[in-house]
Structures are given as C-alpha cells and as structure tokens.
Design an enzyme around this catalytic site. Structure first.
Site, PDB file in Angstrom:
ATOM      1  N   ARG A  88       0.691  -1.374  -0.002  1.00  9.61           N
ATOM      2  CA  ARG A  88      -0.003  -0.039   0.089  1.00  9.61           C
ATOM      3  C   ARG A  88       0.993   1.323   0.144  1.00  9.61           C
ATOM      4  O   ARG A  88       0.343   2.488  -0.340  1.00  9.61           O
ATOM      5  CB  ARG A  88      -0.836  -0.195   1.315  1.00  9.61           C
ATOM      6  N   ARG A 160     -25.864   2.972   2.972  1.00  3.01           N
ATOM      7  CA  ARG A 160     -25.214   2.840   4.040  1.00  3.01           C
ATOM      8  C   ARG A 160     -24.301   4.111   4.046  1.00  3.01           C
ATOM      9  O   ARG A 160     -23.867   4.565   2.989  1.00  3.01           O
ATOM     10  CB  ARG A 160     -24.361   1.605   4.130  1.00  3.01           C
ATOM     11  N   ARG A 171     -12.506   8.525   1.268  1.00  5.06           N
ATOM     12  CA  ARG A 171     -11.653   7.312   0.943  1.00  5.06           C
ATOM     13  C   ARG A 171     -11.004   7.532  -0.357  1.00  5.06           C
ATOM     14  O   ARG A 171      -9.721   6.977  -0.283  1.00  5.06           O
ATOM     15  CB  ARG A 171     -12.839   5.851   1.251  1.00  5.06           C
TER      16      ARG A 171
END
Ligand SMILES: [Zn+2]
Length: 213
Positions: A88, A160, A171
């Site tokens: 990552r 949601r 995000r």
C-alpha cells in the site's frame, strides 16, 4: 506469474484478482486473509500482529512485509501468486522488492484497475443494504422486486454511511495520496499495466488476460 493488483476501493480490483487467481490456478493473497490465518493459527507473527490490532494500532510495515513474505514462500506460491491490498505504501513496496530479490525473485506485473472517481461514486451511491438481514442490492444492477423493500425480509433498504458520496470521496482521496507514488514506482520499473475498469467485469477481465498472456 507474480502479480500485484492496484485499484481504488470500489474499482472491482478484488473481484478481478480472484478471477485471475482461478484462471491461472495461483493463490489470491490478501493481507486481511493472511492476518486472520496467522492469528487463528497462533503463529509468532500472528501474535505480534494481534498485539497491535488489539490496541487499535496499524500493523507496522516490517511486520506486514514479514507476514506476506512468509506466505509467498509457501509451496502453493511456486507458480506465482496475486497480491491484493499489498503493498500500500512505498516502504512496503521497497521492502517487498528487497525480500524477493533476496530469494532471486521479482514482481512481474502491477495491474492497475482504473476507474474515475466520479464513476466509483456513482457505483457506490447506487448500493442499498437491508440493516435487518444484511442483504445487499444495487438500484441498477441488483434491484429489489419492490422498490425500497428488502426481498428477503421485507424491511426498508437504505444507503449505508460508507456508500454515501462524501464518505466515498474521502476514502478515494486517501487512496490516491497513498497509491499515486506506488503507480509511479511500478511505472519506473516498467511493469505497470493499466486496465479500464469502467467496462463490465468480464470485459475488464478479458483485457487483463490479454496483458498477462
Ligand atoms: Zn432484509
């Protein structure tokens, strides 16, 4: 065939990774799965990782790398593997390269599933979930029989918090900040392959196969 999958949350990277793994009969390795397996089996690395997670801390890069390298040394990885969710960060990518070169191996491809942020926001904002039974839907792709009502239990379905545009955009921002350096890193190595993730799952998969063949 050692492949790294890159792609934003919601780009369909995980699905593609699984299909590639099936097609070439190589393991699909996700860091989440490795963590769970090591913790369940009570390995030394698993105990260390659990220590951080129990305190709500991020597992440090070196430990993540140790866990991944330990996994890819197993017999089923002889023909290759596909890494999903790792690396990552640049330190993780460098540590992976160092660990691989120590055993005379290297990454063959970094496949980046490209989907513009606006498309991802559209995809996610179409999702609906039943908070009562957990069933999930999509207003276009997987609609309920009666609008707004769960097919399974008859409860109302909702968008949601996680799928709301503002949450998704936040995000994505984190993702781009973290991942752009990785894209540059693999591009410089000449192993970056970009695929258009806006197509259907199957068409994107066909594009990936062309690259890998
Ligand atoms: Zn339901």
């Amino acid at each position: 065939m050692k492949i790294i999958m890159l792609g934003a949350p919601g780009a369909g990277k995980g699905t593609q990774a699984k299909r590639i793994a099936e097609k070439f009969a190589i393991p699909h390795i996700s860091t989440g799965d490795i963590f769970r397996a090591n913790i369940k089996n009570g390995t030394e690395l698993g105990k260390k990782a659990k220590g951080y997670m129990d305190q709500g801390l991020l597992v440090p890069d070196e430990l993540v790398v140790d866990l991944v390298v330990d996994r890819i040394k197993q017999d089923d990885c002889e023909k290759g593997y596909i890494l999903d969710g790792f690396p990552r960060t640049i330190p993780q990518a460098e540590a992976l390269d160092a660990a691989l070169s120590a055993i005379s191996e290297k990454v063959d491809y970094a496949v980046n599933v490209e989907v513009p942020d606006s498309d991802i926001v559209d995809r996610m904002s179409g999702r609906r979930a039943c908070l009562n039974c957990g069933a999930t839907y999509h207003i276009v792709n997987i609609p309920t029989k009666v609008e707004g009502i769960c097919d399974v239990c008859g409860s109302e379905i909702v968008l949601r918090e996680d799928d709301k545009p503002e949450t998704v955009l936040k995000r994505l921002e984190v993702y781009h900040n973290q991942t752009q350096p990785l894209i540059d890193y693999y591009s410089k190595q000449g192993i970056l392959k970009e695929v258009d993730g806006r197509k259907t799952m199957s068409d994107t998969f066909e594009d990936i196969l062309k690259i890998l063949n």
